[in-house]
Scaffold this motif. Structure first.
Motif, PDB file in Angstrom:
ATOM      1  N   ALA A   1       0.836  -1.208   0.000  1.00 62.43           N
ATOM      2  CA  ALA A   1       0.000   0.000   0.000  1.00 62.43           C
ATOM      3  C   ALA A   1       0.868   1.254   0.000  1.00 62.43           C
ATOM      4  O   ALA A   1       0.618   2.198  -0.761  1.00 62.43           O
ATOM      5  CB  ALA A   1      -0.925  -0.007   1.216  1.00 62.43           C
ATOM      6  N   SER A   2       1.893   1.276   0.857  1.00 66.40           N
ATOM      7  CA  SER A   2       2.781   2.449   0.890  1.00 66.40           C
ATOM      8  C   SER A   2       3.642   2.525  -0.368  1.00 66.40           C
ATOM      9  O   SER A   2       3.940   3.605  -0.874  1.00 66.40           O
ATOM     10  CB  SER A   2       3.674   2.404   2.132  1.00 66.40           C
ATOM     11  OG  SER A   2       4.516   1.267   2.111  1.00 66.40           O
ATOM     12  N   TYR A   3       4.026   1.363  -0.883  1.00 60.97           N
ATOM     13  CA  TYR A   3       4.826   1.328  -2.115  1.00 60.97           C
ATOM     14  C   TYR A   3       4.031   1.902  -3.285  1.00 60.97           C
ATOM     15  O   TYR A   3       4.572   2.624  -4.130  1.00 60.97           O
ATOM     16  CB  TYR A   3       5.249  -0.109  -2.408  1.00 60.97           C
ATOM     17  CG  TYR A   3       6.116  -0.259  -3.629  1.00 60.97           C
ATOM     18  CD1 TYR A   3       7.456   0.099  -3.595  1.00 60.97           C
ATOM     19  CD2 TYR A   3       5.590  -0.762  -4.818  1.00 60.97           C
ATOM     20  CE1 TYR A   3       8.260  -0.040  -4.718  1.00 60.97           C
ATOM     21  CE2 TYR A   3       6.388  -0.909  -5.934  1.00 60.97           C
ATOM     22  CZ  TYR A   3       7.721  -0.549  -5.880  1.00 60.97           C
ATOM     23  OH  TYR A   3       8.506  -0.678  -7.004  1.00 60.97           O
TER      24      TYR A   3
ATOM     25  N   ALA B   1      -4.105  12.553   7.651  1.00 61.93           N
ATOM     26  CA  ALA B   1      -4.866  12.426   8.899  1.00 61.93           C
ATOM     27  C   ALA B   1      -5.333  10.987   9.102  1.00 61.93           C
ATOM     28  O   ALA B   1      -5.236  10.427  10.203  1.00 61.93           O
ATOM     29  CB  ALA B   1      -6.066  13.375   8.877  1.00 61.93           C
ATOM     30  N   PHE B   2      -5.811  10.378   8.034  1.00 57.42           N
ATOM     31  CA  PHE B   2      -6.290   8.993   8.114  1.00 57.42           C
ATOM     32  C   PHE B   2      -5.141   8.040   8.432  1.00 57.42           C
ATOM     33  O   PHE B   2      -5.272   7.123   9.254  1.00 57.42           O
ATOM     34  CB  PHE B   2      -6.962   8.611   6.801  1.00 57.42           C
ATOM     35  CG  PHE B   2      -7.550   7.228   6.806  1.00 57.42           C
ATOM     36  CD1 PHE B   2      -8.578   6.900   7.664  1.00 57.42           C
ATOM     37  CD2 PHE B   2      -7.069   6.254   5.942  1.00 57.42           C
ATOM     38  CE1 PHE B   2      -9.125   5.623   7.674  1.00 57.42           C
ATOM     39  CE2 PHE B   2      -7.611   4.978   5.934  1.00 57.42           C
ATOM     40  CZ  PHE B   2      -8.635   4.660   6.809  1.00 57.42           C
ATOM     41  N   SER B   3      -3.982   8.248   7.790  1.00 53.62           N
ATOM     42  CA  SER B   3      -2.853   7.356   8.019  1.00 53.62           C
ATOM     43  C   SER B   3      -2.305   7.502   9.440  1.00 53.62           C
ATOM     44  O   SER B   3      -1.829   6.525  10.033  1.00 53.62           O
ATOM     45  CB  SER B   3      -1.740   7.622   6.995  1.00 53.62           C
ATOM     46  OG  SER B   3      -1.199   8.927   7.144  1.00 53.62           O
ATOM     47  N   LEU B   4      -2.373   8.699  10.002  1.00 54.57           N
ATOM     48  CA  LEU B   4      -1.938   8.897  11.384  1.00 54.57           C
ATOM     49  C   LEU B   4      -2.856   8.168  12.361  1.00 54.57           C
ATOM     50  O   LEU B   4      -2.399   7.591  13.356  1.00 54.57           O
ATOM     51  CB  LEU B   4      -1.888  10.387  11.719  1.00 54.57           C
ATOM     52  CG  LEU B   4      -0.707  11.150  11.100  1.00 54.57           C
ATOM     53  CD1 LEU B   4      -0.889  12.655  11.290  1.00 54.57           C
ATOM     54  CD2 LEU B   4       0.618  10.695  11.706  1.00 54.57           C
TER      55      LEU B   4
ATOM     56  N   LEU C   1      -1.925   4.623  12.081  1.00 56.25           N
ATOM     57  CA  LEU C   1      -0.653   4.378  12.758  1.00 56.25           C
ATOM     58  C   LEU C   1      -0.866   4.220  14.261  1.00 56.25           C
ATOM     59  O   LEU C   1      -0.289   3.317  14.883  1.00 56.25           O
ATOM     60  CB  LEU C   1       0.316   5.522  12.472  1.00 56.25           C
ATOM     61  CG  LEU C   1       1.681   5.458  13.168  1.00 56.25           C
ATOM     62  CD1 LEU C   1       2.417   4.171  12.798  1.00 56.25           C
ATOM     63  CD2 LEU C   1       2.513   6.679  12.802  1.00 56.25           C
ATOM     64  N   LYS C   2      -1.671   5.095  14.856  1.00 51.35           N
ATOM     65  CA  LYS C   2      -1.964   4.981  16.286  1.00 51.35           C
ATOM     66  C   LYS C   2      -2.647   3.652  16.602  1.00 51.35           C
ATOM     67  O   LYS C   2      -2.255   2.931  17.523  1.00 51.35           O
ATOM     68  CB  LYS C   2      -2.848   6.144  16.747  1.00 51.35           C
ATOM     69  CG  LYS C   2      -3.352   5.980  18.190  1.00 51.35           C
ATOM     70  CD  LYS C   2      -4.262   7.092  18.617  1.00 51.35           C
ATOM     71  CE  LYS C   2      -5.068   6.752  19.852  1.00 51.35           C
ATOM     72  NZ  LYS C   2      -4.437   5.989  20.897  1.00 51.35           N
ATOM     73  N   GLY C   3      -3.662   3.324  15.817  1.00 49.98           N
ATOM     74  CA  GLY C   3      -4.381   2.073  16.055  1.00 49.98           C
ATOM     75  C   GLY C   3      -3.497   0.853  15.850  1.00 49.98           C
ATOM     76  O   GLY C   3      -3.576  -0.121  16.614  1.00 49.98           O
ATOM     77  N   ALA C   4      -2.633   0.893  14.827  1.00 45.73           N
ATOM     78  CA  ALA C   4      -1.750  -0.235  14.554  1.00 45.73           C
ATOM     79  C   ALA C   4      -0.750  -0.431  15.685  1.00 45.73           C
ATOM     80  O   ALA C   4      -0.498  -1.559  16.128  1.00 45.73           O
ATOM     81  CB  ALA C   4      -1.021  -0.011  13.232  1.00 45.73           C
ATOM     82  N   TYR C   5      -0.163   0.688  16.159  1.00 47.81           N
ATOM     83  CA  TYR C   5       0.789   0.564  17.261  1.00 47.81           C
ATOM     84  C   TYR C   5       0.109   0.053  18.526  1.00 47.81           C
ATOM     85  O   TYR C   5       0.630  -0.824  19.218  1.00 47.81           O
ATOM     86  CB  TYR C   5       1.466   1.909  17.552  1.00 47.81           C
ATOM     87  CG  TYR C   5       2.274   1.860  18.826  1.00 47.81           C
ATOM     88  CD1 TYR C   5       3.533   1.260  18.845  1.00 47.81           C
ATOM     89  CD2 TYR C   5       1.753   2.370  20.023  1.00 47.81           C
ATOM     90  CE1 TYR C   5       4.262   1.173  20.030  1.00 47.81           C
ATOM     91  CE2 TYR C   5       2.476   2.285  21.209  1.00 47.81           C
ATOM     92  CZ  TYR C   5       3.727   1.693  21.203  1.00 47.81           C
ATOM     93  OH  TYR C   5       4.432   1.599  22.380  1.00 47.81           O
TER      94      TYR C   5
ATOM     95  N   SER D   1       4.123  -0.796   8.520  1.00 46.85           N
ATOM     96  CA  SER D   1       3.475  -0.431   7.255  1.00 46.85           C
ATOM     97  C   SER D   1       2.731   0.892   7.369  1.00 46.85           C
ATOM     98  O   SER D   1       2.746   1.698   6.435  1.00 46.85           O
ATOM     99  CB  SER D   1       2.519  -1.544   6.802  1.00 46.85           C
ATOM    100  OG  SER D   1       1.479  -1.728   7.753  1.00 46.85           O
ATOM    101  N   MET D   2       2.092   1.133   8.517  1.00 45.04           N
ATOM    102  CA  MET D   2       1.382   2.394   8.678  1.00 45.04           C
ATOM    103  C   MET D   2       2.346   3.573   8.808  1.00 45.04           C
ATOM    104  O   MET D   2       2.051   4.683   8.357  1.00 45.04           O
ATOM    105  CB  MET D   2       0.467   2.327   9.903  1.00 45.04           C
ATOM    106  CG  MET D   2      -0.702   1.347   9.770  1.00 45.04           C
ATOM    107  SD  MET D   2      -1.733   1.654   8.306  1.00 45.04           S
ATOM    108  CE  MET D   2      -1.181   0.357   7.197  1.00 45.04           C
TER     109      MET D   2
END
Length: 221
Positions: free
Chosen positions: A60-62, A97-100, A103-107, A177-178
């Motif tokens: 996804a990031s790639y 904003a969505f990716s942040l 990232l919080k949820g993933a961590y 990944s996030m």
């Protein structure tokens, strides 16, 4: 700076290619074991699922980096350059904003498996929740523990042995990944701000294929 970026790109591409190759190899080996030797590799399916998850999340990031995500730009192409740039900045701000949040949820999801404190706060981190219950003893269902990862038993499992791979290993891809996704969106935001681009997506595969087909047809004629 450019050299460091090239190194990161090469590592990212190598990891994705390796995952795809290993998925193919493990699946092929399991098919041979089942239909030739009337047996099966018990952990093959679970390992393949984990690798597929890594492939999708890292991919996804790639795809953001390569601007290869699908998008509709029929309206954008009708606008003036300043308007396209403004919309590009709005869209990349929303994506950041969505990716942040991701990232919080993933961590937070991964941290308890690593014996680390998740963040507090529903939407934005307000600190660390040191009272969260550790889940570092959780293991996957089928993939057996391997010797190179035995150090995790002392590091996060208080000396207790793992029979299977601890979940902290396959789930590590979530925060990684996030973080990469956020970084790629930040790069896209900088590019749009500098005027190097006016949108997040520049995918015109069909048009490119048509141009290639016309060129080949012209050569044949």
């Amino acid at each position: 700076m450019q050299t460091g970026q090239n190194v990161i790109d090469r590592i990212e591409e190598t990891v994705i290619a390796t995952l795809l190759g290993l998925m193919t190899l493990v699946t092929f080996a399991n098919v041979i074991a089942r239909y030739v030797f009337n047996s099966s590799i018990l952990w093959a399916l679970e390992l393949t699922l984990f690798m597929f998850g890594w492939l999708v999340l890292l991919g996804a990031s790639y795809a953001v980096k390569k601007r290869a995500h699908l998008g509709v730009d029929a309206i954008i192409n009708m606008l003036s350059a300043p308007a396209r740039r403004a919309l590009g900045l709005i869209s990349v701000a929303c994506c950041l904003a969505f990716s942040l949040l991701l990232l919080k949820g993933a961590y937070d999801y991964w941290a308890v498996f690593a014996d680390l404190p998740p963040t507090s706060g529903r939407w934005f981190p307000t600190g660390l929740d040191w009272d969260a219950r550790s889940q570092s003893f959780y293991e996957v269902n089928d993939v057996p523990m391997i010797a190179p990862l035995r150090f995790l038993e002392d590091l996060i499992n208080y000396g207790e042995e793992y029979e299977k791979i601890p979940k902290v290993i396959p789930y590590l891809v979530l925060p990684v990944s996030m973080l990469l996704l956020t970084f790629r969106f930040a790069q896209a935001a900088v590019a749009i701000w500098r005027g190097e681009s006016d949108r997040l997506v520049a995918s015109h595969e069909v048009e490119d294929d048509l141009e290639t087909a016309r060129a080949r047809q012209g050569e044949d004629d």
